[in-house]
Design a protein around this motif. Structure first.
Motif, PDB file in Angstrom:
ATOM      1  N   THR A 180      42.933  31.168  29.549  1.00 64.50           N
ATOM      2  CA  THR A 180      41.559  31.662  29.673  1.00 64.50           C
ATOM      3  C   THR A 180      40.544  30.573  29.371  1.00 64.50           C
ATOM      4  N   GLY A 181      39.363  30.720  29.970  1.00 66.97           N
ATOM      5  CA  GLY A 181      38.237  29.868  29.610  1.00 66.97           C
ATOM      6  C   GLY A 181      37.398  30.494  28.508  1.00 66.97           C
ATOM      7  N   ARG A 182      37.752  31.722  28.153  1.00 67.16           N
ATOM      8  CA  ARG A 182      36.979  32.429  27.114  1.00 67.16           C
ATOM      9  C   ARG A 182      37.859  32.632  25.877  1.00 67.16           C
ATOM     10  N   SER A 270      47.780  42.287  48.495  1.00 66.43           N
ATOM     11  CA  SER A 270      47.688  43.727  48.240  1.00 66.43           C
ATOM     12  C   SER A 270      47.109  44.489  49.425  1.00 66.43           C
TER      13      SER A 270
HETATM   14  P1  NDP Z   1      38.044  38.715  37.923  1.00 63.15           P
HETATM   15  O1  NDP Z   1      36.723  38.107  38.254  1.00 63.15           O
HETATM   16  O2  NDP Z   1      38.109  39.985  37.193  1.00 63.15           O
HETATM   17  O3  NDP Z   1      38.924  37.653  37.131  1.00 63.15           O
HETATM   18  C1  NDP Z   1      39.034  36.317  37.490  1.00 63.15           C
HETATM   19  C2  NDP Z   1      39.267  35.506  36.223  1.00 63.15           C
HETATM   20  O4  NDP Z   1      39.588  34.178  36.600  1.00 63.15           O
HETATM   21  C3  NDP Z   1      38.041  35.404  35.326  1.00 63.15           C
HETATM   22  O5  NDP Z   1      37.909  36.492  34.469  1.00 63.15           O
HETATM   23  C4  NDP Z   1      38.322  34.119  34.591  1.00 63.15           C
HETATM   24  O6  NDP Z   1      39.205  34.388  33.506  1.00 63.15           O
HETATM   25  C5  NDP Z   1      39.082  33.283  35.628  1.00 63.15           C
HETATM   26  N1  NDP Z   1      38.215  32.328  36.301  1.00 63.15           N
HETATM   27  C6  NDP Z   1      37.008  32.558  36.856  1.00 63.15           C
HETATM   28  N2  NDP Z   1      36.495  31.431  37.369  1.00 63.15           N
HETATM   29  C7  NDP Z   1      37.408  30.456  37.136  1.00 63.15           C
HETATM   30  C8  NDP Z   1      37.451  29.052  37.410  1.00 63.15           C
HETATM   31  N3  NDP Z   1      36.456  28.429  38.052  1.00 63.15           N
HETATM   32  N4  NDP Z   1      38.533  28.364  37.017  1.00 63.15           N
HETATM   33  C9  NDP Z   1      39.560  28.980  36.367  1.00 63.15           C
HETATM   34  N5  NDP Z   1      39.557  30.298  36.078  1.00 63.15           N
HETATM   35  C10 NDP Z   1      38.505  31.022  36.455  1.00 63.15           C
HETATM   36  O7  NDP Z   1      38.797  38.847  39.322  1.00 63.15           O
HETATM   37  P2  NDP Z   1      40.125  39.717  39.653  1.00 63.15           P
HETATM   38  O8  NDP Z   1      41.038  39.677  38.506  1.00 63.15           O
HETATM   39  O9  NDP Z   1      39.722  40.995  40.256  1.00 63.15           O
HETATM   40  O10 NDP Z   1      40.729  38.817  40.814  1.00 63.15           O
HETATM   41  C11 NDP Z   1      41.250  37.534  40.493  1.00 63.15           C
HETATM   42  C12 NDP Z   1      41.607  36.789  41.764  1.00 63.15           C
HETATM   43  O11 NDP Z   1      42.656  37.472  42.425  1.00 63.15           O
HETATM   44  C13 NDP Z   1      40.456  36.672  42.769  1.00 63.15           C
HETATM   45  O12 NDP Z   1      40.505  35.418  43.382  1.00 63.15           O
HETATM   46  C14 NDP Z   1      40.765  37.764  43.777  1.00 63.15           C
HETATM   47  O13 NDP Z   1      40.228  37.507  45.025  1.00 63.15           O
HETATM   48  C15 NDP Z   1      42.272  37.739  43.764  1.00 63.15           C
HETATM   49  N6  NDP Z   1      42.877  38.997  44.198  1.00 63.15           N
HETATM   50  C16 NDP Z   1      43.759  38.929  45.228  1.00 63.15           C
HETATM   51  C17 NDP Z   1      44.381  40.051  45.671  1.00 63.15           C
HETATM   52  C18 NDP Z   1      45.401  39.932  46.749  1.00 63.15           C
HETATM   53  O14 NDP Z   1      45.681  40.909  47.436  1.00 63.15           O
HETATM   54  N7  NDP Z   1      46.006  38.764  46.917  1.00 63.15           N
HETATM   55  C19 NDP Z   1      44.036  41.378  45.140  1.00 63.15           C
HETATM   56  C20 NDP Z   1      43.160  41.332  43.968  1.00 63.15           C
HETATM   57  C21 NDP Z   1      42.585  40.158  43.550  1.00 63.15           C
HETATM   58  P3  NDP Z   1      39.012  33.697  32.054  1.00 63.15           P
HETATM   59  O15 NDP Z   1      37.567  33.918  31.699  1.00 63.15           O
HETATM   60  O16 NDP Z   1      39.964  34.415  31.181  1.00 63.15           O
HETATM   61  O17 NDP Z   1      39.334  32.240  32.248  1.00 63.15           O
END
Ligand code: NDP
Length: 328
Positions: A180-182, A270
């Motif tokens: 995580t970044g947080r 998905s």
């Molecule tokens: P969220 O926005 O809820 O979570 C994404 C997390 O990624 C953030 O909370 C953060 O976590 C981390 N993050 C954000 N920006 C960055 C960065 N620049 N570098 C590294 N880490 C980062 O999104 P979802 O969980 O809903 O979706 C996550 C990903 O999965 C998306 O890209 C989405 O499009 C994809 N997805 C794909 C699906 C599929 O069918 N293949 C279906 C659902 C989602 P933290 O703060 O803990 O670092």
């Protein structure tokens, strides 16, 4: 009449989100009309609502890639009024009007009957992010990944996919490391079942093609350098389930982990996943995900607040899941 978020394209190319009153006659064609009780905000909804990526294929569009509710009318024998149903993907909220509305009309083939033990609120507290987390877990298990193999890394840990992947894997007995970044949210991640927290900065920059073998497997929702470094750090014969691009769509990696360590990189989608796989995923989510953890991981907003929450989600400021209550 019912309320809906409607996206339109302004003359300057920007996307405008407005709450409008619609009626049944406005809905697109489909066999089943559903009263939507809850929808959610996923990363893709954030992209659609803010217009940050060309997720929406035609305007006007009602966004919302998932919803749960009950059937109002159906011309398909598989569904009858009152049936509890849910939906993920199939282009809903992208090319077919979606779940951020009081009602939706969709193809019967797209609907999943509500699994036993689940209600609409919990189904959408899971939503597409949580269902994708389960598809990732299933992808690892299909490859024979078991807790004894060693720790499993979850990237994007505070996100929708990440939080639910942590809870699912911990529930199955895996030792989960959460990237995580947080770091200030470490207690929340440990409450979901993470044993160790990894600073995502250590994975975010270009790294060596082969690194120390740290994890038996990983669920990655981040992509880009993070996914490359994760693959380079998987132990011999391990597996990575990749589903997301929160850092980027690029994959600046080498083949070294695949050809020298037999690492497998499994893509998880998905949107068009076969119905048989969805039914297994949803049955397992109902049985395996503790609902109290889900409640702690979920914030609820009304339709009026959904556009602001979508912008926060894209800015990485949302922890866990955002539920949209269509009755609020
Ligand atoms: P969220 O926005 O809820 O979570 C994404 C997390 O990624 C953030 O909370 C953060 O976590 C981390 N993050 C954000 N920006 C960055 C960065 N620049 N570098 C590294 N880490 C980062 O999104 P979802 O969980 O809903 O979706 C996550 C990903 O999965 C998306 O890209 C989405 O499009 C994809 N997805 C794909 C699906 C599929 O069918 N293949 C279906 C659902 C989602 P933290 O703060 O803990 O670092």
């Amino acid at each position: 009449m019912f309320k809906a978020m409607v996206l339109s394209k302004a003359d300057d190319g920007s996307t405008r989100a407005a709450i409008e009153s619609l009626d049944e006659g406005d809905l697109p064609a489909g066999e089943v009309r559903v009263a939507v009780d809850y929808s959610t905000l996923n990363y893709k909804d954030g992209l659609a609502i803010t217009g940050k990526a060309p997720v929406v294929r035609k305007f006007p569009m009602v966004p919302g890639i998932d919803f749960a509710g009950h059937v109002l009318e159906s011309s398909d024998a598989r569904f009858k009024p009152g049936d509890a149903v849910l939906l993920n993907g199939w282009g809903v909220g992208e090319s077919h009007w979606g779940g951020l509305a009081g009602q939706a009309r969709v193809k019967a083939d797209w609907l999943v009957p509500m699994p036993a033990g689940m209600d609409a609120r919990h189904a959408m507290a899971i939503g597409t992010a949580g269902y994708t987390a389960m598809l990732c877990v299933m992808a690892l298990q299909d490859r024979g990944v078991a807790p004894a193999a060693g720790p499993v890394l979850v990237t994007g840990a505070n996100g929708g996919v990440g939080t639910i992947a942590i809870a699912l894997l911990a529930g199955l007995g895996f030792t989960v490391h959460a990237s995580t970044g947080r770091l200030e949210e470490s207690d929340h991640l440990k409450g979901l079942g993470a044993a160790e927290i990894v600073d995502r900065a250590t994975l975010a920059a270009p790294g060596k093609p082969l690194q120390k073998e740290r994890w038996a497997a990983a669920v990655d929702s981040v992509g880009s350098h993070t996914l490359a470094n994760v693959c380079a750090s998987i132990s011999y014969g391990g597996t990575v389930a990749a589903c997301g691009l929160a850092q980027g769509m690029d994959f600046p990696a080498s083949v070294a982990p695949f050809i020298l360590r037999g690492v497998a990189l499994i893509g998880v989608d998905s949107v068009n996943a076969p119905m048989a796989r969805r039914l297994i995923a949803w049955r397992r989510l109902a049985a395996e995900l503790p609902m109290d953890l889900l409640d702690k991981n979920t914030r609820t907003v009304g339709l009026d607040a959904a556009a602001d929450a979508a912008a926060q989600l894209l800015a990485g400021k949302v922890r866990g899941r955002v539920l949209v209550d269509l009755a609020a």
